[in-house]
Design a protein around this motif. Structure first.
Motif, PDB file in Angstrom:
ATOM      1  N   TRP A 140       0.823  -1.214   0.000  1.00  0.00           N
ATOM      2  CA  TRP A 140       0.000   0.000   0.000  1.00  0.00           C
ATOM      3  C   TRP A 140       0.853   1.259   0.000  1.00  0.00           C
ATOM      4  N   LEU A 141       2.027   1.200   0.622  1.00  0.00           N
ATOM      5  CA  LEU A 141       2.947   2.330   0.511  1.00  0.00           C
ATOM      6  C   LEU A 141       3.364   2.532  -0.949  1.00  0.00           C
TER       7      LEU A 141
ATOM      8  N   MET B 246       2.128   5.653  -3.210  1.00  0.00           N
ATOM      9  CA  MET B 246       3.242   6.451  -3.708  1.00  0.00           C
ATOM     10  C   MET B 246       3.114   6.660  -5.214  1.00  0.00           C
TER      11      MET B 246
ATOM     12  N   GLY C 222       3.040  11.883  -1.319  1.00  0.00           N
ATOM     13  CA  GLY C 222       3.711  10.839  -2.092  1.00  0.00           C
ATOM     14  C   GLY C 222       5.192  10.765  -1.789  1.00  0.00           C
TER      15      GLY C 222
ATOM     16  N   LEU D 111       5.655   9.103   1.568  1.00  0.00           N
ATOM     17  CA  LEU D 111       5.441   7.656   1.434  1.00  0.00           C
ATOM     18  C   LEU D 111       6.667   6.976   0.839  1.00  0.00           C
ATOM     19  N   SER D 112       7.292   7.631  -0.142  1.00  0.00           N
ATOM     20  CA  SER D 112       8.507   7.054  -0.735  1.00  0.00           C
ATOM     21  C   SER D 112       9.641   7.010   0.288  1.00  0.00           C
TER      22      SER D 112
ATOM     23  N   LEU E   1       8.821   4.038   2.600  1.00  0.00           N
ATOM     24  CA  LEU E   1       9.048   2.784   1.875  1.00  0.00           C
ATOM     25  C   LEU E   1      10.535   2.511   1.718  1.00  0.00           C
TER      26      LEU E   1
END
Length: 512
Positions: free
Chosen positions: A317-318, A322, A495, A498-499, A502
């Motif tokens: 989901w990440l 993203m 985004g 999130l990156s 991750l």
């Protein structure tokens, strides 16, 4: 002296490589919605919001790429190509015929029929891409992934090629007008012509090929082509027809190299009797079957249970979100550049579109260069994070009503979108932590139509709501898009965060 087929190890690799690249350039038809909006609006009476739905329908058609991948295991390659060309002819050809004979037969397509035609047209791209991949595997067994990544970068300036052709045939005044139906015709005819020629070339297998030398040369040719098409060509003082000829010659450089290499070998043999043969790589025998068999084994090991497990993981989901807040948002911005172009006037619009094409193309090229490294996939998450970092700033810069900010932001967003697309395509299994099956491919790809539906709807709705009530035309970039850029900036920032998360999680995994 040997027959011409004796030189196939020299000429065929370049011809096939050039054919794949040219087919990819003709197959990147996302630009058609921006180029033909006035035409579609005139004949179908659709709004910007409805146009965005057509783009979503086309991208949804691409979600069925798993069908063409599955079919490639059971059908010959030429049949995969024919199916793709038929779908493209139906999707674009029917719309072209209905527009051309609209007054004569008084025939109107319903909105639902237009959605279906664009869905079919979008799906045709999947079949043609699958065919290109099959050709690459068959002829460039050791470097087919790099070859495909490089060839797909040509789709970055497909809009430029088509636009240049239309300018040469009909003149600049046709662009964006209600008479630009020729774009639909070209989207039918151009891929068909190039695809059929490539199919004939693919009938003869490349048995000996120095792939290690081929890729660097093709990389240089791609960079030269991109520089000319996006930087030099727009400002050349040539007539429209001569500009078409010059662009065609540059795009066909791989074919020119094929002839030069063969001519060089002929001269060596005739004058000095020297016959330089590429070193045969015996490990290539049967390698195509090994690649495909390995792919099938990975996909067969991924059952429905693995898919359910995948969608429950945090990393998936990440990665998914993203993508939505990164590349998909960038694609929506680039697809709305035509609105900004209308507001800026033709000269400034041409520079803006050139900036978009240049940045998107070279974003893909630079990622291909980095992915050439064997250890690149382990650094994919870090690369994506670094590329996404300036993108939120680019969206916030757009709030200011400045041409410089507009061009700088377009360059940053285009480069980031192109680069991340290539990285993710090459490293999806690394991100999600499992082999990419047909089901996984569809689930991951669904972020594109969903993101375009959400972000594109916001842009189209804002454009209509903030426009003049009489003509529905916005006056100035600020009044049309200030609210949208204010919303898109924080989304892009999410985004990027999130990156970052991750990347930390993947680095922890690698360290363990």
């Amino acid at each position: 002296m040997d027959s011409p087929f004796g030189y196939r190890q020299y000429i065929l690799p370049w011809l096939i490589l050039g054919g794949i690249a040219l087919l990819q350039a003709m197959n990147g038809t996302r630009f058609i919605y921006a180029a033909c909006f006035k035409l579609i609006h005139k004949y179908y009476g659709i709004s910007r919001v409805q146009l965005n739905n057509l783009i979503v329908a086309s991208e949804s058609g691409r979600l069925l790429e798993s069908i063409s991948s599955f079919a490639s295991e059971h059908l010959p390659a030429w049949m995969i190509l024919i199916i793709g060309l038929i779908f493209g002819s139906i999707g674009y050809g029917v719309q072209f015929l209905c527009i051309i004979y609209h007054d004569e037969f008084a025939f109107n397509l319903s909105y639902q029929q237009i959605l279906l035609l664009n869905f079919i047209a979008g799906n045709s791209i999947c079949w043609i891409n699958t065919y290109c991949e099959l050709v690459a595997i068959r002829n460039f067994k050791h470097s087919h992934e790099n070859i495909m990544a490089l060839a797909s970068s040509y789709s970055g300036f497909s809009g430029k090629i088509y636009t240049c052709f239309v300018e040469g045939l009909k003149g600049k005044k046709l662009l964006g007008s209600s008479n630009s139906s020729i774009f639909f015709l070209l989207c039918c005819v151009a891929p068909a012509m190039i695809g059929l020629v490539l199919a004939m070339l693919n009938c003869v297998e490349v048995t000996e090929c120095e792939e290690a030398k081929l890729f660097p040369f093709m990389l240089v040719i791609s960079i030269v082509t991109g520089v000319y098409a996006t930087i030099i060509e727009p400002y050349t003082q040539l007539s429209p027809k001569l500009r078409v000829v010059s662009l065609v010659l540059v795009v066909m450089l791989p074919f020119v190299v094929a002839l030069l290499v063969t001519a060089n070998q002929l001269i060596l043999e005739i004058l000095w009797g020297i016959k330089v043969m590429p070193e045969r790589d015996r490990s290539c025998q049967g390698l195509k079957d090994t690649i495909i068999d390995d792919k099938r084994k990975k996909e067969s090991n991924t059952e429905d249970g693995d898919t359910k497990t995948l969608v429950k993981t945090v990393d998936f989901w990440l990665f998914y979100l993203m993508n939505v807040c990164g590349t998909t948002l960038g694609m929506v911005y680039l697809s709305n550049l035509d609105i900004i172009c209308d507001l800026k006037g033709y000269h400034e619009a041409s520079f803006l579109m050139a900036t978009s094409s240049f940045s998107l193309f070279f974003g893909k090229i630079f990622s291909v260069i980095f992915s050439w490294e064997k250890s690149f996939k382990s650094k994919a998450a870090t690369s994506v994070m670094l590329i996404m970092m300036p993108m939120p700033l680019a969206f916030f810069l757009l709030i200011g009503n400045s041409n410089a900010c507009l061009y700088i932001s377009t360059g940053i967003i285009g480069t980031g979108t192109g680069a991340i697309n290539v990285i993710i395509a090459a490293s999806t299994s690394e991100f999600i932590g499992s082999p990419v099956s047909f089901v996984h491919q569809t689930i991951v790809g669904s972020n594109v139509p969903i993101g375009i539906l959400l972000f594109g709807y916001l842009a189209a709705h804002s454009y209509q709501r903030e426009g003049e009530h009489d003509r529905k035309i916005c006056m100035g970039v600020l009044k049309c898009h200030q609210l949208i850029f204010t919303v898109w900036g924080p989304i892009s920032f999410i985004g990027t965060m999130l990156s970052f998360v991750l990347n930390l999680r993947m680095r922890r995994k690698h360290s363990q």
